[in-house]
Enzyme design. Structure first.
Site, PDB file in Angstrom:
ATOM      1  N   GLU A  46       2.572   0.030  16.685  1.00  0.00           N
ATOM      2  CA  GLU A  46       0.979  -0.188  16.745  1.00  0.00           C
ATOM      3  C   GLU A  46       0.551   0.296  18.272  1.00  0.00           C
ATOM      4  O   GLU A  46       1.117   0.051  19.276  1.00  0.00           O
ATOM      5  CB  GLU A  46       0.671  -1.302  16.517  1.00  0.00           C
ATOM      6  N   LYS A 116      -5.650  -0.519   8.963  1.00  0.00           N
ATOM      7  CA  LYS A 116      -5.490  -1.940   8.752  1.00  0.00           C
ATOM      8  C   LYS A 116      -6.259  -2.752   8.116  1.00  0.00           C
ATOM      9  O   LYS A 116      -7.269  -2.679   8.399  1.00  0.00           O
ATOM     10  CB  LYS A 116      -5.202  -2.342  10.492  1.00  0.00           C
ATOM     11  N   CYS A 157       0.808  -4.949  11.945  1.00  0.00           N
ATOM     12  CA  CYS A 157       0.838  -6.325  12.941  1.00  0.00           C
ATOM     13  C   CYS A 157       0.266  -7.612  12.031  1.00  0.00           C
ATOM     14  O   CYS A 157       0.930  -8.011  11.343  1.00  0.00           O
ATOM     15  CB  CYS A 157       0.007  -5.866  14.190  1.00  0.00           C
TER      16      CYS A 157
END
Length: 293
Positions: A46, A116, A157
């Site tokens: 990321e 995301k 993440c």
């Protein structure tokens, strides 16, 4: 290509600085190193091209998203390897951004894009508050993609803390789950390994988690410890908290073996939740049942 064919993956661990062009040069050097070690697929973390605690700096990086995409696309094409750009920042209007993951095939073509889903709004144990939602727009779609080695489920993440996403990806046939991350150092030691191992075990899938590491400008401290796990939850390889490149072979047939031995995915059942002595019933989708009929 069949699941019996070998696959060598490379997890790149980087410490992004404030100079985007220099960061891209370092990614290119990492990619060349991975290719020389026989990797067929490079996974970048990321914020691989820029990580900064300043919203203004990240917005400036977002304005150069096309440059970053072109550079990584060229790496994939020139080296003849698949490349996951764990995430880059992309403009969403004049103020906001997307945190977006891109997967390129060995000819430099875009194979998949994922924004995301879950944004990191939290107060860390050291007292620092991060409000990702103040600058970023959340995605609204999970993504799985077919590759020469099997189906891959994408995530980024903070998604790691939402097991339902990975269950959905596994039920959709994903055999490899990728978790590029810039995991906070303040929570990394306690949660990083446990969460990744849980996602591998409960889904009988490979989990590949390339990570940023060290101190980046603006007070961003990343845990590092890029990790590759097998579908039994076994550690295939791990880095420490310094930049590096982890190359590991994957036994692609292992997923089918583990899922045959522990067929939890086929045992998945819908259910409703009842609060004892109360109504209405709440099914597993979280929506109340009408119990008046």
């Amino acid at each position: 290509m069949t699941p019996e064919d070998p696959l060598r993956v490379a997890l790149a661990q980087v410490r992004p600085g404030p100079d985007l062009d220099r960061n891209l040069d370092e990614l290119a050097a990492m990619a060349l190193q991975a290719r020389r070690q026989g990797a067929q697929w490079l996974l970048l973390p990321e914020y691989a091209a820029m990580l900064h605690g300043s919203r203004q700096a990240m917005r400036a990086a977002a304005d150069r998203a096309d440059d970053v995409e072109a550079a990584v696309r060229s790496l994939a094409r020139d080296l003849g390897m698949w490349v996951l750009l764990g995430s880059l920042v992309v403009p969403d209007g004049p103020q906001r951004m997307f945190n977006r993951s891109l997967l390129f095939d060995a000819e430099g073509r875009l194979a998949a894009r994922y924004d995301k889903l879950h944004l990191f709004d939290a107060t860390l144990p050291d007292g620092r508050t991060i409000r990702e939602s103040s600058a970023y727009t959340a995605g609204d779609q999970a993504v799985a993609v077919d590759t020469p080695w099997g189906r891959v489920g994408l995530s980024i993440c903070y998604d790691l803390r939402f097991p339902g996403l990975y269950r959905a990806l596994a039920l959709a046939g994903a055999q490899i789950l990728v978790v590029p991350a810039a995991f906070a150092r303040a929570t990394g030691a306690a949660h990083w390994h446990a969460l990744l191992r849980a996602r591998a075990i409960e889904n009988g899938a490979f989990v590949l988690a390339p990570a940023t590491c060290g101190d980046s400008p603006g007070g961003r401290a990343s845990y590092g410890h890029s990790l590759a796990l097998g579908p039994w939850g076994d550690t295939l390889g791990e880095l420490d908290d310094e930049p590096g490149c982890l190359v590991v072979p994957l036994d692609l047939a292992a997923v089918a073996r583990v899922r045959a031995e522990l067929p939890g995915l086929s045992h998945e059942r819908a259910f409703s939740l009842r609060l004892a002595g109360a109504s209405p019933l709440v099914p597993s989708d979280g929506m109340p049942h009408d119990t008046t009929a």
